[in-house]
Design a protein around this motif. Structure first.
Motif, PDB file in Angstrom:
ATOM      1  N   LEU A  27       0.903  -1.127   0.060  1.00 14.97           N
ATOM      2  CA  LEU A  27       0.026   0.021   0.092  1.00 14.97           C
ATOM      3  C   LEU A  27       0.781   1.423  -0.025  1.00 14.97           C
ATOM      4  O   LEU A  27       0.540   2.313  -0.845  1.00 14.97           O
ATOM      5  CB  LEU A  27      -0.922  -0.112   1.230  1.00 14.97           C
ATOM      6  CG  LEU A  27      -1.870   1.279   1.441  1.00 14.97           C
ATOM      7  CD1 LEU A  27      -2.640   1.303   0.326  1.00 14.97           C
ATOM      8  CD2 LEU A  27      -2.673   1.094   2.665  1.00 14.97           C
ATOM      9  N   GLY A  28       1.942   1.210   0.684  1.00 14.32           N
ATOM     10  CA  GLY A  28       2.841   2.339   0.949  1.00 14.32           C
ATOM     11  C   GLY A  28       3.426   2.634  -0.311  1.00 14.32           C
ATOM     12  O   GLY A  28       3.603   3.884  -0.657  1.00 14.32           O
ATOM     13  N   LEU A  29       3.896   1.815  -1.083  1.00 10.50           N
ATOM     14  CA  LEU A  29       4.513   1.763  -2.453  1.00 10.50           C
ATOM     15  C   LEU A  29       3.675   2.201  -3.436  1.00 10.50           C
ATOM     16  O   LEU A  29       3.746   2.936  -4.284  1.00 10.50           O
ATOM     17  CB  LEU A  29       5.134   0.510  -3.060  1.00 10.50           C
ATOM     18  CG  LEU A  29       6.302  -0.008  -2.202  1.00 10.50           C
ATOM     19  CD1 LEU A  29       6.786  -1.331  -2.647  1.00 10.50           C
ATOM     20  CD2 LEU A  29       7.657   0.923  -2.240  1.00 10.50           C
ATOM     21  N   VAL A  30       2.392   2.079  -3.380  1.00 12.37           N
ATOM     22  CA  VAL A  30       1.546   2.525  -4.335  1.00 12.37           C
ATOM     23  C   VAL A  30       1.046   3.864  -4.055  1.00 12.37           C
ATOM     24  O   VAL A  30       1.159   4.789  -5.040  1.00 12.37           O
ATOM     25  CB  VAL A  30      -0.115   1.555  -4.333  1.00 12.37           C
ATOM     26  CG1 VAL A  30      -1.013   2.366  -5.027  1.00 12.37           C
ATOM     27  CG2 VAL A  30       0.149   0.470  -4.835  1.00 12.37           C
ATOM     28  N   LEU A  31       1.005   4.223  -2.791  1.00  6.02           N
ATOM     29  CA  LEU A  31       0.776   5.599  -2.582  1.00  6.02           C
ATOM     30  C   LEU A  31       2.145   6.430  -3.009  1.00  6.02           C
ATOM     31  O   LEU A  31       1.718   7.626  -3.414  1.00  6.02           O
ATOM     32  CB  LEU A  31       0.525   5.811  -1.031  1.00  6.02           C
ATOM     33  CG  LEU A  31      -0.855   5.027  -0.446  1.00  6.02           C
ATOM     34  CD1 LEU A  31      -1.014   5.378   0.821  1.00  6.02           C
ATOM     35  CD2 LEU A  31      -2.033   5.747  -1.143  1.00  6.02           C
ATOM     36  N   GLY A  67      22.797  13.949   0.244  1.00  5.01           N
ATOM     37  CA  GLY A  67      22.211  12.650   0.348  1.00  5.01           C
ATOM     38  C   GLY A  67      21.684  11.993  -0.904  1.00  5.01           C
ATOM     39  O   GLY A  67      22.010  12.460  -2.123  1.00  5.01           O
ATOM     40  N   SER A  68      21.425  10.774  -0.585  1.00  6.58           N
ATOM     41  CA  SER A  68      21.057   9.958  -2.113  1.00  6.58           C
ATOM     42  C   SER A  68      19.757   9.463  -1.881  1.00  6.58           C
ATOM     43  O   SER A  68      19.342   8.704  -0.811  1.00  6.58           O
ATOM     44  CB  SER A  68      22.144   8.913  -2.131  1.00  6.58           C
ATOM     45  OG  SER A  68      21.595   8.019  -3.280  1.00  6.58           O
ATOM     46  N   VAL A  69      18.753   9.941  -2.709  1.00  2.00           N
ATOM     47  CA  VAL A  69      17.542   9.648  -2.641  1.00  2.00           C
ATOM     48  C   VAL A  69      16.888   9.158  -4.157  1.00  2.00           C
ATOM     49  O   VAL A  69      17.240  10.135  -5.170  1.00  2.00           O
ATOM     50  CB  VAL A  69      16.273  10.632  -2.305  1.00  2.00           C
ATOM     51  CG1 VAL A  69      14.981  10.278  -2.123  1.00  2.00           C
ATOM     52  CG2 VAL A  69      16.675  11.233  -0.729  1.00  2.00           C
ATOM     53  N   THR A  70      16.567   7.910  -4.371  1.00  2.39           N
ATOM     54  CA  THR A  70      16.340   7.565  -5.681  1.00  2.39           C
ATOM     55  C   THR A  70      14.974   6.901  -5.707  1.00  2.39           C
ATOM     56  O   THR A  70      14.312   6.256  -4.582  1.00  2.39           O
ATOM     57  CB  THR A  70      17.404   6.285  -6.231  1.00  2.39           C
ATOM     58  OG1 THR A  70      17.641   5.597  -5.237  1.00  2.39           O
ATOM     59  CG2 THR A  70      18.771   7.358  -6.195  1.00  2.39           C
ATOM     60  N   TYR A  71      14.426   6.476  -6.870  1.00  6.17           N
ATOM     61  CA  TYR A  71      13.178   5.603  -7.029  1.00  6.17           C
ATOM     62  C   TYR A  71      13.099   5.246  -8.244  1.00  6.17           C
ATOM     63  O   TYR A  71      13.844   5.587  -9.396  1.00  6.17           O
ATOM     64  CB  TYR A  71      11.837   6.671  -6.676  1.00  6.17           C
ATOM     65  CG  TYR A  71      11.729   7.860  -7.452  1.00  6.17           C
ATOM     66  CD1 TYR A  71      11.391   7.697  -8.957  1.00  6.17           C
ATOM     67  CD2 TYR A  71      12.215   9.200  -7.149  1.00  6.17           C
ATOM     68  CE1 TYR A  71      11.094   8.847  -9.564  1.00  6.17           C
ATOM     69  CE2 TYR A  71      11.958  10.146  -7.877  1.00  6.17           C
ATOM     70  CZ  TYR A  71      11.619  10.217  -9.348  1.00  6.17           C
ATOM     71  OH  TYR A  71      11.664  11.459  -9.955  1.00  6.17           O
ATOM     72  N   SER A  72      12.324   4.066  -8.252  1.00  9.51           N
ATOM     73  CA  SER A  72      12.401   3.480  -9.645  1.00  9.51           C
ATOM     74  C   SER A  72      10.889   2.717  -9.474  1.00  9.51           C
ATOM     75  O   SER A  72      10.513   1.694  -8.732  1.00  9.51           O
ATOM     76  CB  SER A  72      13.522   2.441  -9.729  1.00  9.51           C
ATOM     77  OG  SER A  72      13.194   1.789 -10.733  1.00  9.51           O
ATOM     78  N   PHE A  73      10.002   3.189 -10.393  1.00 16.19           N
ATOM     79  CA  PHE A  73       8.771   2.500 -10.720  1.00 16.19           C
ATOM     80  C   PHE A  73       8.247   2.296 -12.084  1.00 16.19           C
ATOM     81  O   PHE A  73       7.971   3.073 -12.823  1.00 16.19           O
ATOM     82  CB  PHE A  73       7.722   3.412 -10.103  1.00 16.19           C
ATOM     83  CG  PHE A  73       7.547   3.500  -8.598  1.00 16.19           C
ATOM     84  CD1 PHE A  73       7.154   2.394  -7.708  1.00 16.19           C
ATOM     85  CD2 PHE A  73       8.226   4.446  -7.883  1.00 16.19           C
ATOM     86  CE1 PHE A  73       7.012   2.659  -6.249  1.00 16.19           C
ATOM     87  CE2 PHE A  73       8.218   4.779  -6.649  1.00 16.19           C
ATOM     88  CZ  PHE A  73       7.604   3.822  -5.791  1.00 16.19           C
ATOM     89  N   ILE A  85       9.537   7.054   2.202  1.00 16.49           N
ATOM     90  CA  ILE A  85      10.162   5.732   1.977  1.00 16.49           C
ATOM     91  C   ILE A  85      10.381   5.178   3.160  1.00 16.49           C
ATOM     92  O   ILE A  85      10.344   3.838   3.582  1.00 16.49           O
ATOM     93  CB  ILE A  85      11.544   5.909   1.307  1.00 16.49           C
ATOM     94  CG1 ILE A  85      11.065   6.250  -0.196  1.00 16.49           C
ATOM     95  CG2 ILE A  85      12.286   4.535   1.255  1.00 16.49           C
ATOM     96  CD1 ILE A  85      12.397   6.507  -1.241  1.00 16.49           C
ATOM     97  N   VAL A  86      10.952   6.109   4.487  1.00 13.21           N
ATOM     98  CA  VAL A  86      11.276   5.270   5.599  1.00 13.21           C
ATOM     99  C   VAL A  86       9.915   4.927   6.464  1.00 13.21           C
ATOM    100  O   VAL A  86       9.946   3.748   6.780  1.00 13.21           O
ATOM    101  CB  VAL A  86      11.927   6.356   6.571  1.00 13.21           C
ATOM    102  CG1 VAL A  86      11.986   5.966   7.959  1.00 13.21           C
ATOM    103  CG2 VAL A  86      13.240   6.720   5.857  1.00 13.21           C
ATOM    104  N   ARG A  87       9.056   5.669   6.099  1.00 17.14           N
ATOM    105  CA  ARG A  87       7.562   5.203   6.910  1.00 17.14           C
ATOM    106  C   ARG A  87       7.039   4.192   6.208  1.00 17.14           C
ATOM    107  O   ARG A  87       6.213   3.533   7.042  1.00 17.14           O
ATOM    108  CB  ARG A  87       6.548   6.460   6.739  1.00 17.14           C
ATOM    109  CG  ARG A  87       6.825   7.521   7.833  1.00 17.14           C
ATOM    110  CD  ARG A  87       5.904   8.614   7.822  1.00 17.14           C
ATOM    111  NE  ARG A  87       5.713   9.293   6.503  1.00 17.14           N
ATOM    112  CZ  ARG A  87       6.051  10.427   6.128  1.00 17.14           C
ATOM    113  NH1 ARG A  87       7.069  10.985   7.087  1.00 17.14           N
ATOM    114  NH2 ARG A  87       6.050  11.014   5.063  1.00 17.14           N
ATOM    115  N   VAL A  88       7.244   3.744   5.001  1.00 16.98           N
ATOM    116  CA  VAL A  88       6.798   2.560   4.371  1.00 16.98           C
ATOM    117  C   VAL A  88       7.553   1.377   4.569  1.00 16.98           C
ATOM    118  O   VAL A  88       7.194   0.281   5.133  1.00 16.98           O
ATOM    119  CB  VAL A  88       6.466   3.022   2.906  1.00 16.98           C
ATOM    120  CG1 VAL A  88       6.285   1.742   2.049  1.00 16.98           C
ATOM    121  CG2 VAL A  88       5.449   3.819   2.404  1.00 16.98           C
ATOM    122  N   VAL A  89       8.866   1.447   4.341  1.00 19.94           N
ATOM    123  CA  VAL A  89       9.833   0.553   4.416  1.00 19.94           C
ATOM    124  C   VAL A  89       9.970  -0.127   5.878  1.00 19.94           C
ATOM    125  O   VAL A  89      10.074  -1.492   6.096  1.00 19.94           O
ATOM    126  CB  VAL A  89      11.003   0.649   3.643  1.00 19.94           C
ATOM    127  CG1 VAL A  89      12.035  -0.409   3.746  1.00 19.94           C
ATOM    128  CG2 VAL A  89      10.837   0.901   2.064  1.00 19.94           C
TER     129      VAL A  89
END
Length: 274
Positions: free
Chosen positions: A117-121, A186-192, A237-241
Motif C-alpha cells: 500500500l505504501g509503495l502504491v501511494l 544525500g542519496s534519494v532515488t526511486y524506480s517504478f 520511504i522510511v515510513r513505508v519500508v
C-alpha cells in the motif's frame, strides 16, 4: 482366608484407606514409590489382602502411570490377582499452541500489505510531481513556500547515471520568489516501472507561484529525460519500508521461536522416565 497379594516393584506406605469386606482388608488407594526411590502418586484398583507387605521386584513405575489391579474377594478365586495393562497417560498439550503460527502469519501479511500500500501511494505521489522535459524549459506551479526537491528522471538515473548540466529557476510573476537553489545532500532515488529518478537539487521558495525552469545545456538521452519538482520522498520511504520490514522479520522470527520451543518440549515429553 483371603490371600496376601504382592505388588511387584512397589513399596507400600502406611498412608492408605482400609475397609472391611467379609473379614478381609480392602486397600483402595495408597501412596507408593518406584524402585528408583522417586515418590509417585498412584491410583491402585481395589486390592483384597490381609495385610500390606513390602515387596521389591523388577517392575519400575513410570511417572504418571496408572496401575490397575483385578482381584476377587471370594476364597476360591485363585492364587494371586492379575495386573491389567497399564492405562496410557493422556498426552499433555504442547505449549505454545499452533495458534501462534497463525498470529505470526497475520503479522507477516499485515507487514506485506503495509509495504504494498505504501509503495502504491508513493508512486501516486511521484506521478503528481510537475515536470519539465530536458533539454529545454518549462513552467511549474508551486502552491506553498518552503523546500522542494528537483529530481532528474531518465534511463539509469536511479543507478547514478545523471549528466552534468546547468539549471536556473526564476519567478514568472509576483509574488513568486526563489530563496535558494542548492545541490541535494544525500542519496534519494526511486524506480517504478520504466520511470526512475534521483534527487539532484534542493529549491527553497519564500513565496509560492509560477516559476520558469531552464536547462538548455542538458544532453538529450535516448528515451527522454525530465526534471520533476515536488516534495522530498525520503520520509515517505522510511515510513513505508521500516515498519513493514520490522513486522515481517518479527513474524518470521516468532514462528521460528515457537517451532523451536514446541520441538524441545515434545522431545522432553517423549524421553523415558529416569
Amino acid at each position: 482366608m483371603p490371600k496376601t497379594t504382592e505388588i511387584p516393584g512397589v513399596k507400600s506406605s502406611p498412608d492408605f484407606e482400609r475397609g472391611q469386606r467379609g473379614g478381609a482388608t480392602t486397600v483402595t488407594m495408597f501412596v507408593a514409590e518406584s524402585v528408583s526411590g522417586f515418590a509417585r502418586s498412584l491410583t491402585i484398583g481395589e486390592l483384597v489382602c490381609t495385610e500390606v507387605v513390602e515387596v521389591i521386584g523388577p517392575r519400575r513405575v513410570a511417572p504418571g502411570e496408572v496401575l490397575v489391579m483385578a482381584s476377587s474377594a471370594s476364597s476360591g478365586s485363585g492364587d494371586e490377582a492379575d495386573w491389567a495393562a497399564p492405562a496410557p497417560s493422556p498426552s499433555a498439550k504442547l505449549r505454545p499452541g499452533r495458534v501462534w503460527y497463525w498470529v505470526a502469519l497475520l503479522v507477516f501479511v499485515a507487514g506485506l500489505a503495509w509495504l504494498l500500500l505504501g509503495l502504491v501511494l508513493l508512486n501516486n505521489r511521484i506521478d503528481s510531481f510537475e515536470r519539465v522535459a530536458v533539454p529545454g524549459q518549462g513552467e511549474v506551479s508551486l502552491d506553498h513556500s518552503g523546500s522542494y526537491v528537483i529530481y532528474y528522471e531518465g534511463p539509469g538515473a536511479a543507478a547514478g547515471n545523471v549528466p552534468a548540466f546547468d539549471l536556473t529557476v526564476t519567478p514568472v510573476s509576483a509574488p513568486a520568489e526563489v530563496q535558494s537553489l542548492e545541490p541535494h545532500s544525500g542519496s534519494v532515488t526511486y524506480s517504478f516501472g520504466s520511470r526512475e529518478g534521483r534527487a539532484v537539487l534542493t529549491l527553497e521558495v519564500t513565496q509560492p507561484g509560477k516559476f520558469l525552469i531552464k536547462a538548455p545545456g542538458a544532453p538529450a538521452v535516448a528515451g527522454g529525460s525530465w526534471l520533476a519538482v515536488g516534495s522530498s520522498i525520503a520520509g515517505g520511504i522510511v515510513r513505508v519500508v521500516v515498519p513493514s520490514v520490522v513486522a515481517m522479520l518479527a513474524a518470521v522470527g516468532g514462528a521460528i521461536a515457537v517451532a523451536l520451543v514446541r520441538h524441545s518440549r515434545a522431545k522432553r515429553a517423549r524421553s523415558p522416565a529416569p
